[in-house]
Design a protein around this motif. Structure first.
Motif, PDB file in Angstrom:
ATOM      1  N   GLY A 274       0.781  -1.230   0.000  1.00 22.98           N
ATOM      2  CA  GLY A 274       0.000   0.000   0.000  1.00 22.98           C
ATOM      3  C   GLY A 274       0.809   1.275   0.000  1.00 22.98           C
ATOM      4  O   GLY A 274       0.312   2.321   0.435  1.00 22.98           O
ATOM      5  N   ILE A 275       2.034   1.236  -0.507  1.00 25.18           N
ATOM      6  CA  ILE A 275       2.882   2.428  -0.513  1.00 25.18           C
ATOM      7  C   ILE A 275       3.860   2.324  -1.678  1.00 25.18           C
ATOM      8  O   ILE A 275       4.285   1.230  -2.065  1.00 25.18           O
ATOM      9  N   SER A 276       4.224   3.465  -2.243  1.00 25.82           N
ATOM     10  CA  SER A 276       5.124   3.485  -3.395  1.00 25.82           C
ATOM     11  C   SER A 276       6.566   3.241  -2.966  1.00 25.82           C
ATOM     12  O   SER A 276       6.932   3.425  -1.802  1.00 25.82           O
ATOM     13  N   HIS A 277       7.380   2.838  -3.929  1.00 24.20           N
ATOM     14  CA  HIS A 277       8.811   2.658  -3.661  1.00 24.20           C
ATOM     15  C   HIS A 277       9.437   3.974  -3.217  1.00 24.20           C
ATOM     16  O   HIS A 277      10.314   3.993  -2.347  1.00 24.20           O
ATOM     17  N   ARG A 278       9.023   5.067  -3.826  1.00 28.15           N
ATOM     18  CA  ARG A 278       9.558   6.389  -3.464  1.00 28.15           C
ATOM     19  C   ARG A 278       9.345   6.666  -1.979  1.00 28.15           C
ATOM     20  O   ARG A 278      10.275   7.090  -1.274  1.00 28.15           O
ATOM     21  N   ASP A 279       8.130   6.442  -1.495  1.00 26.59           N
ATOM     22  CA  ASP A 279       7.831   6.749  -0.103  1.00 26.59           C
ATOM     23  C   ASP A 279       8.582   5.820   0.850  1.00 26.59           C
ATOM     24  O   ASP A 279       8.951   6.214   1.958  1.00 26.59           O
ATOM     25  N   ILE A 280       8.790   4.575   0.450  1.00 26.98           N
ATOM     26  CA  ILE A 280       9.578   3.656   1.276  1.00 26.98           C
ATOM     27  C   ILE A 280      11.014   4.158   1.397  1.00 26.98           C
ATOM     28  O   ILE A 280      11.597   4.175   2.488  1.00 26.98           O
ATOM     29  N   VAL A 281      11.587   4.586   0.272  1.00 26.53           N
ATOM     30  CA  VAL A 281      12.964   5.108   0.288  1.00 26.53           C
ATOM     31  C   VAL A 281      13.049   6.346   1.176  1.00 26.53           C
ATOM     32  O   VAL A 281      13.967   6.474   2.008  1.00 26.53           O
ATOM     33  N   LEU A 282      12.105   7.272   1.030  1.00 31.24           N
ATOM     34  CA  LEU A 282      12.124   8.491   1.837  1.00 31.24           C
ATOM     35  C   LEU A 282      11.976   8.179   3.320  1.00 31.24           C
ATOM     36  O   LEU A 282      12.651   8.780   4.160  1.00 31.24           O
ATOM     37  N   ALA A 283      11.106   7.228   3.658  1.00 28.46           N
ATOM     38  CA  ALA A 283      10.931   6.853   5.066  1.00 28.46           C
ATOM     39  C   ALA A 283      12.215   6.282   5.646  1.00 28.46           C
ATOM     40  O   ALA A 283      12.574   6.564   6.800  1.00 28.46           O
ATOM     41  N   ALA A 284      12.918   5.487   4.862  1.00 28.94           N
ATOM     42  CA  ALA A 284      14.198   4.935   5.323  1.00 28.94           C
ATOM     43  C   ALA A 284      15.203   6.048   5.572  1.00 28.94           C
ATOM     44  O   ALA A 284      15.929   6.042   6.581  1.00 28.94           O
ATOM     45  N   PHE A 285      15.269   7.024   4.676  1.00 28.47           N
ATOM     46  CA  PHE A 285      16.202   8.146   4.859  1.00 28.47           C
ATOM     47  C   PHE A 285      15.817   9.006   6.048  1.00 28.47           C
ATOM     48  O   PHE A 285      16.692   9.448   6.803  1.00 28.47           O
ATOM     49  N   VAL A 286      14.530   9.256   6.242  1.00 23.20           N
ATOM     50  CA  VAL A 286      14.090  10.048   7.396  1.00 23.20           C
ATOM     51  C   VAL A 286      14.521   9.369   8.689  1.00 23.20           C
ATOM     52  O   VAL A 286      15.051  10.008   9.604  1.00 23.20           O
ATOM     53  N   THR A 287      14.320   8.054   8.759  1.00 23.07           N
ATOM     54  CA  THR A 287      14.716   7.302   9.947  1.00 23.07           C
ATOM     55  C   THR A 287      16.218   7.366  10.174  1.00 23.07           C
ATOM     56  O   THR A 287      16.694   7.578  11.296  1.00 23.07           O
TER      57      THR A 287
END
Length: 512
Positions: free
Chosen positions: A401-414
């Protein structure tokens, strides 16, 4: 504090298809979640039948021996229950009853032969409970059938099942004496004629997306990602441009048949039938005018498990696909769910209160949601360097339920929140492939500070800070907290974020 994960049952699911037989072992968790624990795949080719439509005895014996091996793996994994299903090849076999009796006599397993409608619905269940695509045309190519499911707003509008797939088309048009290009031409011509018999395919909503399910699409996605040097090893929700499909198609037209099985990214059990599947996929994309294909890693097997572990999906799909997927990880890893949800609650409060400063659109809320709820999963591996572990786990989570872009951004934010630094080298490999943009750098830095404050505000895991209100006054931000207990730990950690706040927001921060 981590809790023990709550595995209540271990299920072995055997899917006996026309081309392959696959065993997937799932851990079913409290709350209606499940995770893959092990799997095994074997080519059985039941779709290669006798002239009269009966299953070949050699294939029957191979299938039985494969299921015996599967049962051994289930025993090793201490499986509580085995669910066994069979699809098109067995469904159409003239000697179906004999086969099922022989299978039961040799293995002790009763296979459920799913009907065409049941199979289409299970594939739909696997997709609709793992993707957020409002209007979709699901396409699945099996060994002996090709399925289409057209849905809009979580309602199935039409289904169509053709009685031929990758194996049967290969037998029909791609013999050893037929040139690959000639076989592709014949398959394309034949399949286009079949598509023209389905009236509703010419009336698709313009916003409909083509969703590819099954082994052929997984292999296509893997090959396309390898050709593009895509930095994520993630099939689910991968947006595959038709131009990449054409590139893979052209490559296979000129590859020596012997060399096909050696191509990296292509499953050896599909090498000989994959060109036929490619011709079909290209025919559909060209005929219906799609510019991209969204590949799904979820299909019939996941549909079975969603229905089993989350019985409500039999009546209504999961409403919050991303939330259910995140909760699956938190439950499986034994994380403190109450603390994770409190951090997310505080994160959203801060995002809204500081909107006048960051001016980010709502699309970034999904990024914050993943980062806030999963930022501590790295501690399940090791406390030290847990930021690195959490970012890696998010990046490889294959969340639904989420795009690859948002997964990458979430990893970087963390990662940035934990380390207070930004790796441009790591960033570049995603930027150059168009997954993220230069504008996202500023967003990551600011979202990381928001996350850092939210984590600090629940340092004691006690939920003592209930509400946050921010006043932006000139060059300062006054952050007022409403509390219900001792906030010594919270204020200590929050005040350590003041310097980072000033650096990224260009404002002084006072927390009271």
């Amino acid at each position: 504090m981590m809790e023990a994960n709550k595995i209540v049952e271990r299920i072995g699911l055997i899917d006996l298809g026309s081309n392959t037989a696959r065993l997937v072992i799932f851990d079913v968790l409290e709350g209606g979640y499940f995770m893959v624990a092990d799997e095994m795949l074997e080519a059985v080719r039941l779709g290669e039948t006798e002239i009269d439509g009966s299953l070949k005895q050699t294939r029957v014996l191979q299938a039985i021996n494969t299921v015996k091996v599967f049962k051994k793996l289930c025993a090793v994994n201490r499986v509580d229950k085995i669910l066994a299903v069979a699809t098109a090849a067995v469904r159409r076999a003239k000697n179906q009853r004999t086969f099922l009796n022989e299978m039961f006599g040799s293995t002790g397993l009763k296979f459920k032969v799913v009907s065409e409608d049941e199979e289409a619905n299970l594939i739909y269940q696997g997709v609709i409970n793992s993707m957020e695509i409002p209007k979709g045309l699901i396409m699945e190519i099996g060994g002996a059938s090709t399925k289409f499911v057209y849905y809009n707003r979580r309602n199935i509008l039409h289904t169509e099942i053709f009685s031929f797939g990758a194996v049967t088309l290969t037998e029909m048009f791609a013999g050893p004496d037929v040139e690959p290009e000639e076989a592709a031409r014949k398959i394309t011509e034949y399949f286009r004629q079949q598509l023209e018999t389905v009236e509703w395919l010419g009336e698709l909503d313009p916003e409909t997306q083509l969703i590819g399910v099954g082994g052929s699409f997984r292999n296509l996605s893997a090959l396309a990602r390898r050709m593009r040097k895509y930095p994520l090893d993630m099939t689910h929700n991968y947006n595959l441009p038709v131009s990449d499909l054409n590139a893979v198609y052209e490559m296979f037209k000129s590859v020596d048949p012997v060399k096909k099985s050696r191509i990296r990214g292509l499953s050896a059990v599909r090498a000989d039938v994959f060109p036929s599947a490619l011709a079909v996929i290209k025919c559909v994309a060209d005929t219906l005018g799609f510019s991209k294909i969204v590949t799904s890693a979820c299909g019939l097997r996941e549909g079975v498990m969603f229905n089993y572990a989350v019985p409500t999906t039999l009546e209504k799909p999961i409403t919050d696909v991303l939330g259910h997927s995140i909760m699956t990880y938190l439950t499986y890893l034994g994380c403190n769910v109450a603390h994770a949800e409190q951090v997310y609650n505080l994160t959203i409060q801060l995002f809204k209160q500081l909107r006048v400063l960051h001016k980010f659109p709502r699309m970034y809320v999904r990024v914050l949601r993943v980062a806030a709820l999963l930022n501590e999963v790295g501690k399940t591996f090791k406390y030290y360097d847990n930021a690195k572990h959490a970012a890696y786990m998010i990046l490889n989570s294959n969340l639904y339920g989420i795009s690859h872009r948002d997964i990458v951004l979430a990893a970087f934010v963390t990662d940035v929140f934990n380390k207070n630094e930004f790796s441009l080298t790591d960033w570049e490999k995603f930027r150059e492939k168009g997954i993220i943009s230069d504008e996202d750098v500023d967003a990551v830095k600011k979202l990381a500070v928001i996350l850092g404050l939210a984590v600090a505000f629940d340092r004691s895991n006690a939920g003592v800070i209930m509400e946050i209100n921010c006043d932006v006054l000139g060059d300062s931000v006054i952050m007022k907290t409403e509390v219900i207990g001792d906030t010594t730990l919270e204020m200590r950690d929050a005040n350590r974020c003041v310097m980072d706040f000033r650096r990224v927001f260009r404002k002084n921060l006072d927390i009271i």
